[in-house]
Structure formats: C-alpha cells, structure tokens
Enzyme design. Structure first.
Site, PDB file in Angstrom:
ATOM      1  N   LEU A 118       0.766  -1.234   0.194  1.00 19.16           N
ATOM      2  CA  LEU A 118       0.004   0.052  -0.021  1.00 19.16           C
ATOM      3  C   LEU A 118       0.937   1.335   0.023  1.00 19.16           C
ATOM      4  O   LEU A 118       0.580   2.373   0.292  1.00 19.16           O
ATOM      5  CB  LEU A 118      -0.958  -0.027   1.200  1.00 19.16           C
ATOM      6  CG  LEU A 118      -1.936  -1.383   1.329  1.00 19.16           C
ATOM      7  CD1 LEU A 118      -2.818  -1.102   2.602  1.00 19.16           C
ATOM      8  CD2 LEU A 118      -2.616  -1.445  -0.086  1.00 19.16           C
ATOM      9  N   ASP A 175       3.474   6.467  -7.105  1.00 15.70           N
ATOM     10  CA  ASP A 175       3.149   6.502  -5.933  1.00 15.70           C
ATOM     11  C   ASP A 175       3.295   7.904  -5.030  1.00 15.70           C
ATOM     12  O   ASP A 175       2.717   8.258  -4.603  1.00 15.70           O
ATOM     13  CB  ASP A 175       3.940   5.370  -5.174  1.00 15.70           C
ATOM     14  CG  ASP A 175       3.817   4.022  -5.883  1.00 15.70           C
ATOM     15  OD1 ASP A 175       2.931   3.600  -6.386  1.00 15.70           O
ATOM     16  OD2 ASP A 175       4.740   3.283  -5.576  1.00 15.70           O
TER      17      ASP A 175
HETATM   18  C1  GLA Z   1       5.358   0.210  -7.585  1.00 10.46           C
HETATM   19  C2  GLA Z   1       6.221   1.460  -8.145  1.00 10.46           C
HETATM   20  C3  GLA Z   1       5.196   2.025  -8.881  1.00 10.46           C
HETATM   21  C4  GLA Z   1       4.478   1.446 -10.014  1.00 10.46           C
HETATM   22  C5  GLA Z   1       3.935   0.125  -9.405  1.00 10.46           C
HETATM   23  C6  GLA Z   1       3.243  -0.717 -10.610  1.00 10.46           C
HETATM   24  O1  GLA Z   1       4.360   0.504  -6.717  1.00 10.46           O
HETATM   25  O2  GLA Z   1       6.505   2.032  -6.950  1.00 10.46           O
HETATM   26  O3  GLA Z   1       6.033   3.219  -9.487  1.00 10.46           O
HETATM   27  O4  GLA Z   1       5.379   1.179 -10.889  1.00 10.46           O
HETATM   28  O5  GLA Z   1       4.992  -0.667  -8.826  1.00 10.46           O
HETATM   29  O6  GLA Z   1       2.227  -0.080 -11.222  1.00 10.46           O
END
Ligand code: GLA
Length: 400
Positions: A108, A154
């Site tokens: 998360l 994120d």
């Molecule tokens: C992780 C990475 C994100 C993204 C997701 C997959 O959370 O930190 O930048 O690439 O995986 O969508």
C-alpha cells in the site's frame, strides 16, 4: 527555530494503470484513509534521527553522509530522502518520529508515504517551502536510491490526491487531473498473505520489467524506422502509433538487453542504466508480453476513467478483472494467493478485483457496490487470512 512540524502522508491504492508509469504511460490511483504521521523537530546536531512505530530500528543518519548510517532496509529510503534534500534544504539536524495506521511492507506504498512524509516534514522543519509537486519529484528519486527504478506514480498520488477522487496522472507530458469517484462505488483491499518488500528478488523482478519495456520501445521504434532520442527510451515514445499493437506481437518473446540494443543499433547502457542498481545485459528477459501488458493497460486507464465518469460501475469492474488477467498472464507479477483472493472477492459480489501496486505479493483491490463491503471482506479473509478492509479515496499530503 520552528517548533515540531507534523506531516500526514497517506498510502495509495492503484485502480488502473499498473506497471505503466515507468513506460511514461498513465495511471489512475487513489490516496487512502490510512497514513503515516511524520513529526520532525529541527536541531543543530548534524544528525537526523528517525524513530518509527511502523518500521523497526531507529535510524541515526549523518546529514552529510547519510548512507553510512543505513542499518535496515527502510533506512535506505531515509538516506535517499536526505540526499535529495541536500540541494534544496540546508538544515542541520532533526529528530523525527513516524507513527500511523498504514501497514508496512505490504504493497500500500508505505515506503513512498515514508519518503514523501519525511521530505515534506523535514523541509518544513528547516523552514523551506516545498510545493507538493516538488516533494513528489524528490521522493521519486529518493526511492530509486534503494535500487528499485520506480516510475513515480506512488509519490505523486500521495503528494497530490484529493478526497473523493482518483488522480489521473500523465507523465509525457506531465499532467494530473482529479477524477470523481461515483456514488455507490466502494473499495475493499485484501492482503495476499505475502509481503511485497522492495528489496531482493522483488526488486530484481521489477527492474527486469523496466528494462524489458525499454527494450520493447527501441525495437518497436526500429521496426517503425526511427530512433528514440530521449533517455531512457520508453514505450510512451511509440505508444501513439496506430499499428503499435500489431508490431508488438512481432517482438521477440524473450531477449537479452544487449541483443535488443544491437538490433536497434544503440548503446545497451541506454536500456540497462538504473539509478542505483546493476542490470545484467546478457540476462534473457521477457519483451513481447511486457509490451503487450503495458500497451493494453494504458488503454484500460482511459477506459476506467471513462467508466467512472459515466458512473458505469459494471464496466469499471470488468476493466479491473481484465487488468488482473494481463498482470497475471503477460506481465507475470501475480501470485497464486493474489489470484485466489481476487477470485474470492468476485464470487462474494465484487464488480471486479485485481492486484494493486507492483505485485509479487502484497494487496489486491476490489470494486464493490456500496453495501456489499462486509461480504467481500469476509470472503477475502476466508481466502488468505487477511487483513482486508475498506479504503476511502482521501486527501494527499497535509502539513498539520
Ligand atoms: C510500484 C512502483 C510504482 C509502479 C507500481 C506498479 O508501486 O513504486 O512506480 O510502477 O509498482 O504499477
């Protein structure tokens, strides 16, 4: 000297656009009502001490040589954050306390909440005004410090989200827009029972996908008769061409980065360069399937946004299911436990369910008609033991 500053940085759940951000293609995540609280009190010690209830082992990092004090994996994020802050915030030392109700290590985005929260709180404690866009940019590079070539989704959603909305993020050119979540749609997240730490095997598996998409991009451009000039080369640089889906089916199933580079007539370092990790140019990696996933997933982001705008919850749920199948079969980042928990939630009345985040363990998210949350949560806990709970689209970073 300013008093203690407290920042609240939420976790995130991605709804659509998984493993697309590092190809420069869009994503559609929400920030959630679980967060880390970061309190920072400035001092003149030249040392940043971070104690966390969420992560084990107090960090004592020198302001000038933070890497030398790294004694646990999560300290690496702090060292990255301090390195990024050097150029923008000349503060000396600080004592930092991290608490909160965001589960760590499970997918998360507790790591990005940590880097975003620490960068924002320290900057404010050191009297530097950083706009949230800049916090997100610094936090993205800080996170690459631990060796995962993360794409930036994120950090942006954690810094910029608005309650009641998903955040559509475009990378090339950069843009964000708030997408209202229609009435009657709830979200349940469920732990697969397997942690998804951003270290070790999961880090290597993630970076393999990153390099695979770059190789696909240069091979596609080569087939189309041009060379991508930007670095790194991204699928976003070829994704708009009409025939790209057809050409992608002609890509090699697997190839070494070195051979892809030779075919495209470019230096292999343009494919394998990572911020803080090595990549073996001779390793055979998946090319065709990762490209197929990323290109189809980018189209699903548009479709998911349109379904939300139209209030078409059924269509939205179907897109989640398609995304999961593509992540499982083509990007290959699902696990049996993630498949199982998604199936259980669908059977219990979810409109659709998929893994969320990088995969290889961690959490799944389900779109649920409001009122059906309890049945879906019970089914998820029955499948993998949980935890499973509802999440509410919430505001991003706040300084309290
Ligand atoms: C992780 C990475 C994100 C993204 C997701 C997959 O959370 O930190 O930048 O690439 O995986 O969508």
């Amino acid at each position: 000297m300013p008093a203690t500053v407290v920042g609240r940085a939420p976790g995130r759940v991605n709804l659509a656009g998984e493993h697309t951000d590092y190809s420069g293609l869009p994503v559609l995540p929400i920030a959630i009502d679980r967060s880390l609280l970061v309190a920072a009190a400035p001092n003149e010690s030249g040392l940043v001490e971070v104690h966390s209830e969420a992560f084990e082992g107090t960090a004592r990092l020198s302001r000038t040589t933070p890497d030398e004090g790294v004694a646990a994996q999560w300290h690496g994020y702090l060292a990255g954050a301090l390195a990024e802050l050097t150029a923008v915030a000349p503060g000396s030392g600080a004592r930092v306390l991290v608490t909160g109700d965001l589960p760590a290590g499970g997918g998360l985005s507790s790591s990005s909440a940590l880097t975003v929260g620490v960068i924002a709180a320290l900057a404010a404690a050191w009297s530097v005004d950083l706009p949230p866009e800049e916090v997100a940019r610094l936090a993205t590079t800080a996170e690459r410090h631990v060796g995962v070539e993360t794409g930036g989704m994120d950090q942006q959603v954690i810094a910029l989200a608005r309650a009641g909305h998903a955040l559509r993020i475009d990378f090339l050119p950069p843009a964000v827009r708030n997408v209202p979540i229609p009435a009657g749609l709830s979200f349940v997240v469920a732990f697969s029972g397997q942690e998804a730490p951003k270290g070790g095997a999961a880090r290597d598996a993630y970076n393999e996908r990153v390099v695979g998409t770059r190789a696909a991009a240069v091979l596609l451009a080569h087939q189309m008769g041009f060379e991508i000039e930007a670095d790194p080369p991204l699928l976003a640089h070829v994704a708009d061409v009409d025939v790209v889906d057809v050409l992608a089916e002609e890509l090699p199933e697997k190839a070494a980065a070195r051979d892809a580079a030779r075919t495209a007539g470019i230096d292999v370092a343009r494919l394998t360069a990572l911020t803080n990790a090595e990549f073996d140019p001779a390793l055979k990696i998946s090319i065709r399937r990762v490209a197929r996933h990323v290109l189809s997933e980018a189209a699903r982001v548009d479709a998911a946004e349109a379904a939300l705008a139209a209030g078409n919850l059924k269509a939205f749920g179907a897109i989640l299911n398609e995304s999961h199948a593509s992540l499982r079969d083509d990007l290959r980042c699902s696990t049996q436990a993630l498949d199982k928990v998604c199936a259980a939630m669908r059977k219990a009345g979810a409109l659709g369910a998929r893994l969320t985040g990088a995969g290889f363990g961690g959490y799944a998210v389900a779109a649920v008609p409001a009122g059906n949350e309890d049945a879906v949560i019970a089914a998820a806990i029955g499948a993998t033991g949980g935890p499973a709970f509802t999440v509410v689209p919430s505001d991003g970073l706040r300084l309290l």
